[in-house]
Design a protein around this motif. Structure first.
Motif, PDB file in Angstrom:
ATOM      1  N   LEU A 172      44.187  16.636  36.250  1.00  0.00           N
ATOM      2  CA  LEU A 172      44.747  18.117  35.916  1.00  0.00           C
ATOM      3  C   LEU A 172      44.146  18.896  36.932  1.00  0.00           C
ATOM      4  O   LEU A 172      43.197  18.968  37.694  1.00  0.00           O
ATOM      5  N   THR A 173      44.786  20.291  37.011  1.00  0.00           N
ATOM      6  CA  THR A 173      44.839  20.996  38.028  1.00  0.00           C
ATOM      7  C   THR A 173      43.357  21.955  37.846  1.00  0.00           C
ATOM      8  O   THR A 173      42.485  21.734  38.431  1.00  0.00           O
ATOM      9  N   PHE A 174      43.797  22.947  36.895  1.00  0.00           N
ATOM     10  CA  PHE A 174      42.663  23.837  36.650  1.00  0.00           C
ATOM     11  C   PHE A 174      42.432  24.025  35.190  1.00  0.00           C
ATOM     12  O   PHE A 174      43.247  23.981  34.573  1.00  0.00           O
ATOM     13  N   ASN A 175      41.253  23.759  34.928  1.00  0.00           N
ATOM     14  CA  ASN A 175      40.711  23.740  33.577  1.00  0.00           C
ATOM     15  C   ASN A 175      41.001  25.138  32.685  1.00  0.00           C
ATOM     16  O   ASN A 175      40.496  26.112  33.363  1.00  0.00           O
ATOM     17  N   GLU A 176      41.507  25.100  31.609  1.00  0.00           N
ATOM     18  CA  GLU A 176      41.733  26.306  30.897  1.00  0.00           C
ATOM     19  C   GLU A 176      42.076  27.617  31.825  1.00  0.00           C
ATOM     20  O   GLU A 176      41.606  28.667  31.676  1.00  0.00           O
ATOM     21  N   ILE A 177      43.055  27.382  32.420  1.00  0.00           N
ATOM     22  CA  ILE A 177      43.739  28.295  33.392  1.00  0.00           C
ATOM     23  C   ILE A 177      44.164  29.575  32.782  1.00  0.00           C
ATOM     24  O   ILE A 177      43.895  30.635  33.384  1.00  0.00           O
ATOM     25  N   ASN A 178      44.395  29.652  31.403  1.00  0.00           N
ATOM     26  CA  ASN A 178      44.700  30.944  30.936  1.00  0.00           C
ATOM     27  C   ASN A 178      43.338  31.710  30.686  1.00  0.00           C
ATOM     28  O   ASN A 178      43.792  33.022  30.159  1.00  0.00           O
ATOM     29  N   PHE A 179      42.449  31.323  30.779  1.00  0.00           N
ATOM     30  CA  PHE A 179      41.287  32.109  30.650  1.00  0.00           C
ATOM     31  C   PHE A 179      41.316  33.272  31.484  1.00  0.00           C
ATOM     32  O   PHE A 179      40.924  34.438  31.332  1.00  0.00           O
ATOM     33  N   ALA A 180      42.257  32.990  32.764  1.00  0.00           N
ATOM     34  CA  ALA A 180      42.381  34.145  33.692  1.00  0.00           C
ATOM     35  C   ALA A 180      43.379  35.417  33.362  1.00  0.00           C
ATOM     36  O   ALA A 180      43.292  36.438  33.821  1.00  0.00           O
ATOM     37  N   THR A 181      43.848  35.080  32.126  1.00  0.00           N
ATOM     38  CA  THR A 181      44.570  36.158  31.563  1.00  0.00           C
ATOM     39  C   THR A 181      43.634  37.389  30.850  1.00  0.00           C
ATOM     40  O   THR A 181      44.452  38.413  30.267  1.00  0.00           O
ATOM     41  N   MET A 182      42.597  37.037  30.751  1.00  0.00           N
ATOM     42  CA  MET A 182      41.412  37.887  30.117  1.00  0.00           C
ATOM     43  C   MET A 182      40.219  38.249  31.293  1.00  0.00           C
ATOM     44  O   MET A 182      40.138  37.559  32.023  1.00  0.00           O
ATOM     45  N   PRO A 183      39.654  39.464  30.961  1.00  0.00           N
ATOM     46  CA  PRO A 183      38.814  39.744  31.986  1.00  0.00           C
ATOM     47  C   PRO A 183      37.648  38.676  32.122  1.00  0.00           C
ATOM     48  O   PRO A 183      37.023  38.356  33.210  1.00  0.00           O
ATOM     49  N   MET A 184      37.249  37.802  31.043  1.00  0.00           N
ATOM     50  CA  MET A 184      36.279  36.819  31.161  1.00  0.00           C
ATOM     51  C   MET A 184      36.397  35.712  31.867  1.00  0.00           C
ATOM     52  O   MET A 184      35.649  34.907  32.305  1.00  0.00           O
ATOM     53  N   GLY A 185      38.052  35.706  32.460  1.00  0.00           N
ATOM     54  CA  GLY A 185      38.170  34.545  33.269  1.00  0.00           C
ATOM     55  C   GLY A 185      38.147  35.015  34.893  1.00  0.00           C
ATOM     56  O   GLY A 185      38.395  33.943  35.750  1.00  0.00           O
ATOM     57  N   ASN A 186      37.639  36.053  35.072  1.00  0.00           N
ATOM     58  CA  ASN A 186      37.368  36.455  36.699  1.00  0.00           C
ATOM     59  C   ASN A 186      36.623  35.387  37.539  1.00  0.00           C
ATOM     60  O   ASN A 186      37.035  34.737  38.589  1.00  0.00           O
ATOM     61  N   LEU A 187      35.344  34.991  36.805  1.00  0.00           N
ATOM     62  CA  LEU A 187      34.537  34.270  37.749  1.00  0.00           C
ATOM     63  C   LEU A 187      34.869  32.800  37.715  1.00  0.00           C
ATOM     64  O   LEU A 187      35.010  32.147  38.593  1.00  0.00           O
ATOM     65  N   GLU A 188      35.130  32.289  36.320  1.00  0.00           N
ATOM     66  CA  GLU A 188      35.004  30.557  36.153  1.00  0.00           C
ATOM     67  C   GLU A 188      36.312  30.291  36.718  1.00  0.00           C
ATOM     68  O   GLU A 188      36.372  29.013  37.303  1.00  0.00           O
ATOM     69  N   VAL A 189      37.322  30.691  36.678  1.00  0.00           N
ATOM     70  CA  VAL A 189      38.745  30.196  36.894  1.00  0.00           C
ATOM     71  C   VAL A 189      39.148  30.555  38.413  1.00  0.00           C
ATOM     72  O   VAL A 189      39.564  30.072  39.303  1.00  0.00           O
ATOM     73  N   LEU A 190      38.876  32.147  38.605  1.00  0.00           N
ATOM     74  CA  LEU A 190      39.294  32.911  39.647  1.00  0.00           C
ATOM     75  C   LEU A 190      38.339  32.770  40.852  1.00  0.00           C
ATOM     76  O   LEU A 190      38.509  33.138  42.036  1.00  0.00           O
ATOM     77  N   GLY A 191      36.989  32.740  40.491  1.00  0.00           N
ATOM     78  CA  GLY A 191      35.914  32.734  41.570  1.00  0.00           C
ATOM     79  C   GLY A 191      35.793  34.482  42.116  1.00  0.00           C
ATOM     80  O   GLY A 191      35.047  34.520  43.269  1.00  0.00           O
ATOM     81  N   ILE A 192      36.215  35.241  41.101  1.00  0.00           N
ATOM     82  CA  ILE A 192      35.958  36.770  41.560  1.00  0.00           C
ATOM     83  C   ILE A 192      34.603  37.347  40.628  1.00  0.00           C
ATOM     84  O   ILE A 192      34.498  36.988  39.611  1.00  0.00           O
ATOM     85  N   ILE A 193      33.792  38.011  41.580  1.00  0.00           N
ATOM     86  CA  ILE A 193      32.736  38.921  40.916  1.00  0.00           C
ATOM     87  C   ILE A 193      32.554  40.344  41.567  1.00  0.00           C
ATOM     88  O   ILE A 193      32.715  40.391  42.715  1.00  0.00           O
ATOM     89  N   ASN A 194      32.840  41.309  40.474  1.00  0.00           N
ATOM     90  CA  ASN A 194      33.046  42.543  40.802  1.00  0.00           C
ATOM     91  C   ASN A 194      31.876  43.378  40.874  1.00  0.00           C
ATOM     92  O   ASN A 194      31.831  44.521  41.411  1.00  0.00           O
ATOM     93  N   ARG A 195      30.762  42.730  40.397  1.00  0.00           N
ATOM     94  CA  ARG A 195      29.430  43.303  40.609  1.00  0.00           C
ATOM     95  C   ARG A 195      28.210  42.580  40.576  1.00  0.00           C
ATOM     96  O   ARG A 195      28.451  41.614  39.753  1.00  0.00           O
ATOM     97  N   GLU A 196      27.180  42.706  41.077  1.00  0.00           N
ATOM     98  CA  GLU A 196      26.128  41.905  41.099  1.00  0.00           C
ATOM     99  C   GLU A 196      25.589  41.664  39.720  1.00  0.00           C
ATOM    100  O   GLU A 196      25.794  42.305  38.824  1.00  0.00           O
ATOM    101  N   ASP A 197      25.093  40.282  39.427  1.00  0.00           N
ATOM    102  CA  ASP A 197      24.395  40.097  38.160  1.00  0.00           C
ATOM    103  C   ASP A 197      25.127  40.803  37.043  1.00  0.00           C
ATOM    104  O   ASP A 197      24.468  41.295  36.069  1.00  0.00           O
ATOM    105  N   ASP A 198      26.435  40.107  36.744  1.00  0.00           N
ATOM    106  CA  ASP A 198      27.280  40.455  35.561  1.00  0.00           C
ATOM    107  C   ASP A 198      27.345  39.640  34.405  1.00  0.00           C
ATOM    108  O   ASP A 198      27.096  38.372  34.773  1.00  0.00           O
TER     109      ASP A 198
END
Length: 483
Positions: A172-198
Motif C-alpha cells: 500500500l502506498t500512503f495510509n489514509e491518503i484522503n486525510f490530506a483533503t482536510m486541514p488535519m492531514g497536514n502533518l501525518e500524510v503530507l509532512g507539513i507543519i505551519n506553526r510550532e507546537d501545533d
C-alpha cells in the motif's frame, strides 16, 4: 451457502509508529510521530518541534514490537492469520529521508520480520508510508510541499521493494491518503507543519500549500506503482483510504447535494486519481471555486496515468450524517465527525457503529471502480479490563466484528470482489487519534497503561479465540464461544 472464497485473506493490522517503539534503535532517526504527545478523548495530541522533557511521547516505546515481534507473530499464527498488515518506518531505512545510502540495520529488522511471517505461512502486506515521514523532511523541506520529496520517497520505495521482492507481494502506498483533503492531514500524510507546537487535529492550514503537497503525494504514489511493476510484475499495489461513509440527515435536496459534495471530496477524490489516473471534474471545480492554483509539470499527467493501483483498500469504522441545518447534535469519528444519526449506537469514544454502512460502502466502491477491494482496517476501540482471573471478556468487540463480517458476506452475495480483511488491530497498540493505550483495539492485550507502566505481557482476549474460529471456518461460524 459458502460465501467467502477459499483464498480469502483473513488477518490483522498494525502501524510501525503505534507498535514498534525503539525510536532511536539501530540507526533509526526521528519520525513525525516521535514528536506527537499523548492526548485523550478531551485533549488533542500536539506536535512539538523539540522533545520536551517530562512530556509523554507514546511512539518512543509503544508496545515494543521491535523486540517482541517473534512472540507477536507466533500469536498471529496461532489465530490463523493468512495476512499481516504492517508498515515500514521510513526513518529506519533512510534515517533523514534524503540520505543517499540506506541504513542496513533497519533493512535487516524487516528481513527478520518478513522471514518470521513466512515461517508461519503469513503473507505480509506492507504500507510504505503510514504517518511515518522522517522528521528531517518536515524541518528541511516542509514535507511533500517540496517536489523533491517525491524523489526521496521513490528512492526509499525502490530500496525496500528490491530488498523484499521475494518476501512481500502486497503493498500500500500512503495510509489514509484522503486525510490530506482536510486541514488535519497536514502533518501525518503530507509532512507539513505551519506553526510550532501545533495541535494535529486543528492546525494552522494553508489550503493551497496542502493541495500542492497532495498533488506531489499522488505523483509519489504513482511512481511507487511504476517501480513495483518494474521490480516484480507479480507485486500487487493498492491505494488506502479512510472511507468516511455519509448520509444526508434529511430528505431535503440541499442535504443530498451537501452529502454528495463532501463524499466526492473526502472519499472519492484520492481514489479517483490513484485508480483512474487523472483529476475528476468535480475536483477541478473545487480548486477553481477555492482559488487553489496548483503547479503541475508537463510530465505529471503521464506519471499519474501510468501509476494506477491494482486494488482498493480502505479503513471503515463508522458513518455519520451531514446537513445544511444548524443545531443538530454531533458525534466524533475516525478523522472526521459529523451530525449524529439517531438510528445508530455509539462506541465509548463517540464513534457511531454502522455495520450496514459497510455493505453500502463496499457496493459503492465496487460500482465506482470495478477492481478488487480489501478492508484493511475495521475494529472497535474500547477499555478492556482483565477480570480476577486475568481474562478479558471483550464480547462488545466480538459483537462489533460479527455484525461487520455478516455485512461483508452480504456484500459478497451482491457480487462485490472482496479479497481480504485485516482487523484493526492485531494486538493492543497506541491509539493514533488520542495517543492512549486504554483505547484498545487488539485481539491480544498488552499490559501497559497510559503512564507507561506495565510488564508488556501479552494476553489472549476472548476475541482472540473467537477470531481464530472465524478464520478456521473461513467465515462460516460467527457464533459466540466460551473460554
Amino acid at each position: 451457502m459458502k460465501l467467502f472464497p477459499d483464498n480469502f485473506l483473513w488477518g490483522g493490522a498494525v502501524a510501525a509508529n503505534q507498535c514498534e517503539g525503539a525510536w532511536k534503535a539501530d540507526g533509526k532517526k526521528e519520525s513525525i510521530c516521535d514528536h506527537l504527545t499523548a492526548g485523550s478523548l478531551n485533549k488533542n495530541r500536539v506536535f512539538t518541534s523539540g522533545i520536551i522533557e517530562g512530556e509523554s511521547y507514546p511512539s518512543h516505546t509503544a508496545v515494543d514490537f521491535y523486540h517482541c515481534y517473534k512472540e507477536d507473530i507466533a500469536l498471529f499464527a496461532e489465530m490463523g492469520f493468512k495476512v499481516f498488515r504492517l508498515s515500514i518506518a521510513w526513518s529506519r531505512i533512510f534515517p533523514h529521508g534524503d540520505d543517499e545510502i540506506p541504513n542496513e540495520e533497519g533493512l535487516q529488522f524487516y528481513d527478520r520480520v518478513f522471514d518470521e511471517c513466512r515461517r508461519y505461512g503469513i503473507e505480509p502486506m506492507v504500507t510504505l508510508s503510514h504517518f511515518e515521514i522522517p522528521y528531517h523532511l518536515v524541518k528541511a523541506y516542509k514535507g511533500f510541499s517540496d517536489r523533491r520529496v517525491t524523489g526521496f520517497f521513490e528512492r526509499y520505495v525502490r530500496c525496500v521493494m528490491e530488498r523484499y521482492k521475494d518476501k512481500v507481494k502486497y503493498w500500500l502506498t500512503f495510509n489514509e491518503i484522503n486525510f490530506a483533503t482536510m486541514p488535519m492531514g497536514n502533518l501525518e500524510v503530507l509532512g507539513i507543519i505551519n506553526r510550532e507546537d501545533d495541535e494535529v487535529a486543528n492546525p494552522l492550514d494553508d489550503r493551497n500549500l496542502r493541495f500542492q503537497a497532495l498533488h506531489h503525494v499522488f505523483l509519489a504514489s504513482a511512481r511507487a506503482v511504476a517501480a513495483a511493476k518494474e521490480i516484480n510484475p507479480e507485486f500487487k499495489v493498492g491505494c488506502m483510504l479512510a472511507h468516511i461513509t455519509m448520509y444526508p440527515l434529511t430528505s431535503r435536496p440541499e442535504d443530498m447535494l451537501l452529502m454528495q459534495e463532501l463524499d466526492h471530496l473526502i472519499n472519492d477524490f484520492c481514489a479517483d486519481v490513484q485508480i483512474k489516473g487523472s483529476y475528476p471534474g468535480y475536483v477541478l471545480r473545487y480548486l477553481e471555486k477555492n482559488q487553489i492554483d496548483l503547479t503541475v509539470e508537463p510530465e505529471d499527467e503521464a506519471v499519474l496515468r501510468n501509476g494506477c493501483v491494482d486494488f482498493y483498500s480502505f479503513s471503515y469504522y463508522m458513518s455519520n450524517c451531514v446537513t445544511t441545518e444548524e443545531g443538530h447534535a454531533t458525534t466524533l469519528g475516525n478523522l472526521l465527525g459529523g451530525v449524529k444519526n439517531p438510528y445508530l449506537e455509539t462506541s465509548q469514544w463517540g464513534w457511531q457503529i454502522d455495520p450496514k454502512g459497510l455493505r453500502y460502502t463496499l457496493n459503492k466502491i465496487q460500482d465506482r471502480y470495478g477492481i478488487p477491494i480489501f478492508i484493511v482496517e475495521n475494529g472497535l476501540g474500547a477499555v478492556d479490563e482483565p477480570d480476577d482471573n486475568g481474562c478479558i471478556h471483550d464480547d462488545y468487540r466480538i459483537n462489533y466484528l460479527r455484525q461487520h463480517i455478516t455485512e461483508m458476506e452480504r456484500a459478497i452475495e451482491d457480487k462485490v470482489d472482496l479479497i481480504g480483511y485485516t482487523v484493526w488491530s492485531a494486538l493492543d497498540i497506541v491509539s493514533s487519534g488520542t495517543g492512549e493505550m486504554k483505547k484498545r483495539y487488539g485481539f491480544i492485550y498488552v499490559d501497559k497503561d497510559d503512564q507507561g507502566n506495565g510488564t508488556m505481557k501479552r494476553v489472549r482476549k476472548k476475541s482472540f479465540y473467537w477470531y481464530k474460529k472465524v478464520i478456521q471456518t473461513n467465515g462460516g461460524d460467527l457464533t459466540d464461544i466460551e473460554i
